[in-house]
Motif scaffolding. Structure first.
Motif, PDB file in Angstrom:
ATOM      1  N   TYR A 244     -22.748  34.288 -52.065  1.00  0.00           N
ATOM      2  CA  TYR A 244     -21.632  34.426 -52.790  1.00  0.00           C
ATOM      3  C   TYR A 244     -20.307  33.875 -52.305  1.00  0.00           C
ATOM      4  N   ARG A 245     -20.450  34.318 -50.799  1.00  0.00           N
ATOM      5  CA  ARG A 245     -19.021  33.892 -50.066  1.00  0.00           C
ATOM      6  C   ARG A 245     -19.121  32.370 -50.080  1.00  0.00           C
TER       7      ARG A 245
ATOM      8  N   SER B 190     -30.859  37.740 -55.962  1.00  0.00           N
ATOM      9  CA  SER B 190     -31.987  38.744 -55.747  1.00  0.00           C
ATOM     10  C   SER B 190     -33.380  38.559 -56.215  1.00  0.00           C
TER      11      SER B 190
ATOM     12  N   ALA C 107     -27.742  37.188 -50.187  1.00  0.00           N
ATOM     13  CA  ALA C 107     -27.178  36.908 -51.548  1.00  0.00           C
ATOM     14  C   ALA C 107     -25.359  36.926 -51.328  1.00  0.00           C
ATOM     15  N   VAL C 108     -25.050  37.844 -50.574  1.00  0.00           N
ATOM     16  CA  VAL C 108     -23.702  38.260 -50.316  1.00  0.00           C
ATOM     17  C   VAL C 108     -23.155  36.889 -49.732  1.00  0.00           C
TER      18      VAL C 108
ATOM     19  N   ASP D 140     -30.242  41.004 -49.513  1.00  0.00           N
ATOM     20  CA  ASP D 140     -28.712  41.466 -49.933  1.00  0.00           C
ATOM     21  C   ASP D 140     -27.783  40.745 -49.387  1.00  0.00           C
ATOM     22  N   ASP D 141     -28.072  40.851 -47.840  1.00  0.00           N
ATOM     23  CA  ASP D 141     -26.995  39.819 -47.002  1.00  0.00           C
ATOM     24  C   ASP D 141     -26.998  38.695 -47.292  1.00  0.00           C
TER      25      ASP D 141
ATOM     26  N   LEU E   3     -25.196  37.717 -58.175  1.00  0.00           N
ATOM     27  CA  LEU E   3     -26.254  38.565 -57.125  1.00  0.00           C
ATOM     28  C   LEU E   3     -27.458  38.817 -57.634  1.00  0.00           C
ATOM     29  N   ALA E   4     -27.530  39.306 -58.861  1.00  0.00           N
ATOM     30  CA  ALA E   4     -28.958  39.508 -59.555  1.00  0.00           C
ATOM     31  C   ALA E   4     -29.559  38.480 -59.445  1.00  0.00           C
TER      32      ALA E   4
ATOM     33  N   VAL F 292     -20.144  37.967 -61.128  1.00  0.00           N
ATOM     34  CA  VAL F 292     -20.678  38.306 -59.669  1.00  0.00           C
ATOM     35  C   VAL F 292     -21.855  39.072 -59.838  1.00  0.00           C
ATOM     36  N   GLU F 293     -22.073  39.980 -60.772  1.00  0.00           N
ATOM     37  CA  GLU F 293     -23.047  40.716 -60.946  1.00  0.00           C
ATOM     38  C   GLU F 293     -24.314  39.701 -61.370  1.00  0.00           C
TER      39      GLU F 293
END
Lengths: 244, 244
Positions: free
Chosen positions: B164-165, B151, B160-161, B157-158, B147-148, B143-144
């Motif tokens: 992820y979803r 980014s 990327a999240v 941020d939003d 997101l990294a 997960v890191e």
DNA sequence: ACCTGAACACCGTTCAAGT
DNA sequence: ACCTGAACACCGTTCAAGT
């Protein structure tokens, strides 16, 4: 006519089992009790012995109505999916276009999933009877509805089948994840939840830490809607293509 | 590939620890044996007692290295996901753009799923440690990375999240369904498979019957590719939007 | 007709005891 | 230090027996 029989009649009128002659078990009641139990106590705690007890009966009695535990779980899955028969918002065939038809179906499945978050993973994970009976749409009835509906609305056979595949994997991915946050498997019941959920240390995961706020927000409903729209757009393209 | 009765001799021939002083158990070996067992015999047949036996040891010995069966299954899930550390095609950060990065990650997870079809449902169904640790990407490390990586490539941020979803539910839906046709849960081992798989009667389901040919075709690989492309296109739009 | 007692084979897990 | 025997509480399931 004795007093005894009149008392029994009163109970029958009230819908209660007469105390002298207990109402016999039946398959339906067992399946419902199983779903109730899973909903409240979680799948791992569903035991033939406990299920019997919750019905006021010894475990062995269940075997008169259900071949065994595995078959009972299959029956539970069937029952959950067939719940949608009684959902007036889910149609058996398109009435306002195939998009509306699929939208109603998708939301119907989602409603079942959210109503039974602890049981829904069963719908996802039981081995299907046939390889093309894809969870979570694992009843011949609904697959037939799906294919018939899309055929009627101008999908070729191949397009309808491709739509079925896309639709099921969309539903499975979204609903399984949505449900798993709402109330997961609950393996061995965890006690002594002293308020602090003890999150893992995030020191070594700076981005996770920084975005933990956004990560914890629940946009499941909106995401479902948005992904469903996107899926329908893709299926629209499929519908227009010639058969390959 | 393992002949239990020959294990001791095979060890000697291979120059491994002599039979007189048996090499002690360790956690890693137990987890590997568990995965092997699930791969070949199915999850329901994985028993502490049988697992011990397959390691030449009584079940009780396992508790010296593993707190219990549930924790062992968690460890199996972790091990499977961490398998991707050794996959040179999976990168820890983007090198040729985020699309290539996610494509490699997606294929890495798919390779794990296809290599362990009977174990992969575990990755999907174990309750996550945190609600935002979404299967099948249920390790803080990945997960890191996710997101990294995003980014660094210009996702807010939003965004990327949200990516992820979308990425996780895409993977979960597709891979769970692909894997479930390849080799399902296998509850109680079915014997006497006399060649005829006994398909359900399709008389009442004409569309299913008519399309049963198309329904049985396996386009899993192509569908995965196509859906992944579509997902990446959607994420591209996300990347360009302003933070909300 | 419907339910149960007793039994069987098998679980996960603990712990004092063996080597 | 590492493994095991014996034991406990609990499974799913069968079947002869009760009512």
């Amino acid at each position: 006519m004795t007093d005894e029989t009149m008392d029994a009649d009163a109970d029958v009128v009230a819908g209660n089992p007469p105390p002298s002659a207990r109402v016999p078990l039946d398959r339906e009641r067992i399946i419902r009790a199983a779903i109730d139990h899973i909903d409240t106590a979680g799948l791992p705690s569903l035991t033939m012995r406990r299920l019997g007890a919750s019905l006021g009966v010894e475990a062995m009695s269940l075997y008169r109505y259900v071949p065994g535990r595995e078959d009972l779980l299959d029956a539970v899955v069937n029952h959950l999916i067939n719940t949608m028969y009684d959902d007036d918002d889910v149609l058996d065939m398109p009435q306002d276009g195939w998009q509306d038809f699929l939208q109603r179906l998708a939301h119907g499945v989602r409603r079942v999933a959210l109503a039974h978050p602890k049981a829904f993973p069963l719908v996802a994970s039981r081995p299907p009877e046939a390889p093309w009976l894809r969870p979570p749409l694992r009843s011949l009835h609904w697959v037939e509805s799906f294919l018939a509906g899309l055929s009627r609305e101008g999908f070729s056979d191949d397009a309808a089948v491709a739509a079925y595949r896309g639709f099921t994997s969309f539903l499975l991915g979204h609903l399984l994840l949505e449900v798993s946050t709402h109330g997961a498997d609950v393996g061995p019941l965890d006690v002594l939840d002293d308020g602090s959920q003890e999150p893992p240390k995030l020191d070594a995961y700076p981005h996770v830490a920084k975005m933990s706020g956004a990560l914890s927000e629940d946009h499941a409903a909106a995401e479902f809607e948005e992904s469903l729209e996107n899926l329908l757009d893709r299926l629209q393209l499929l519908r227009l293509e010639a058969d390959s």
